[in-house]
Design an enzyme around this catalytic site. Sequence first.
Site, PDB file in Angstrom:
ATOM      1  N   ASN A 279     -38.296   8.497  10.682  1.00  0.00           N
ATOM      2  CA  ASN A 279     -37.765   7.530   9.721  1.00  0.00           C
ATOM      3  C   ASN A 279     -36.594   8.072   8.917  1.00  0.00           C
ATOM      4  O   ASN A 279     -36.085   7.400   8.022  1.00  0.00           O
ATOM      5  CB  ASN A 279     -38.886   7.092   8.771  1.00  0.00           C
ATOM      6  N   LYS A 280     -36.120   9.267   9.204  1.00  0.00           N
ATOM      7  CA  LYS A 280     -35.045   9.855   8.418  1.00  0.00           C
ATOM      8  C   LYS A 280     -33.685   9.295   8.864  1.00  0.00           C
ATOM      9  O   LYS A 280     -33.610   8.506   9.794  1.00  0.00           O
ATOM     10  CB  LYS A 280     -35.075  11.388   8.531  1.00  0.00           C
ATOM     11  N   ILE A 281     -32.610   9.734   8.210  1.00  0.00           N
ATOM     12  CA  ILE A 281     -31.308   9.093   8.454  1.00  0.00           C
ATOM     13  C   ILE A 281     -30.826   9.312   9.885  1.00  0.00           C
ATOM     14  O   ILE A 281     -30.212   8.432  10.483  1.00  0.00           O
ATOM     15  CB  ILE A 281     -30.274   9.523   7.399  1.00  0.00           C
TER      16      ILE A 281
END
Length: 382
Positions: free
Chosen positions: A192-194
């Site tokens: 879910n990170k950038i």
Amino acid sequence: MSEKKIWLSSPHMGGSEQKYISEAFDQNWIAPLGPNVNGFEKDLQSYLKKENIHVAALSSGTASLHLALILAGVERGDEVLCQSLTFAASANPIVYQGATPVFIDSEEETLNISPVFLEEAIQDRISKGKKPKALIAVHLYGMPYKVDEVHEVALRYGIPVIEDSAEALGSSYKGQKCGTFGDFAVLSFNGNKIITTSGGGALVTKSEELKRQAVFLATQARDEAPHYQHSHIGYNYRLSNIAAGIGRGQMEVLEEHVSKRREMNQFYKGLFGTVKGVKVFSEPENTYFSNHWLTVIKSEENGVFKTEDLRLFLENENIESRPLWKPMHLQPVFKDAPFYGNGVAESAFKNGLCLPSGSNLSQEEKKRISDAILSFLKTKML
Ligand SMILES: *Cc1c(COP(=O)(O)O)cnc(C)c1O
């Protein structure tokens, strides 16, 4: 609820990831080493644009924090200062080392570690006979912490800083990229990170020698010998060449992801701009540049609405939103850890909400979000 779920933050592939993965297959580099690992480390190094930065690609952000603590000399019985308002992964590795976390409250502007309570904590721990061994400061939701103020305090007491930049790849402070300020810095490429490698992380060090030590520990601490010989406890923390291939592809679209997420912050500022008692968190000054990994709103105590009501309303529309991280000093598992503060993190947790911020949200999805928020606001004000 027939419409598709809108996620808070979901993986967003750029297109060339598969090319790097295919190369790995073609050359049979499926191991936790290979050209993609080296290439990904180089890409990160040149993106961070700072001299004397050495990146080790590892299996997760958590593993990177663990190795940072080891390399900072944290041992059993030590104390480590840590921002309370954060994801548990910031604090857990302190306990892996047999050390005790000392939690620090946030300040109101960035919601990150308060330099005032930081100094109070250091002085109090010293007066109780133990100087903290390290500090973990977090750029939460992509917003840089007060780097100058926090590092000034740490430097004055000679405490090394581990910069948890897991949520802040692409953010910067005074023109310098987050992930380059600490004695060590940590990045995460979780789903879910950038950007994501499906799972992965990186440790940023300030010397080639420290990077070498990190990679040594991350690959089971094998001494140089034809047989397997060990004089240290090692870990299996290296990133695989397949995951690193995804990372190389993702690096090509990182800047685009940052600008999309920043647009989402503007989008919410537009929606909540005229609503009294609601704050959409943005940079406090133009020296801060957030990747706005997640946009956070906070409603005043006794404001026009409760953020939990908005969360439930959105859930009913199949739109995911989420409370802020529950502060570590309020977690059952850390109930005995010392805490210094006055309730800022707790109030952010009670009255804050993270809104869908993905870089891959379509026009239609944005329309659904704004329709839902506007009809929620109507129920509260008209
Ligand atoms: C995601 C995250 C981590 C841990 O990273 P993983 O790659 O999931 O292990 C650490 N700190 C913060 C603030 C994070 O958001």
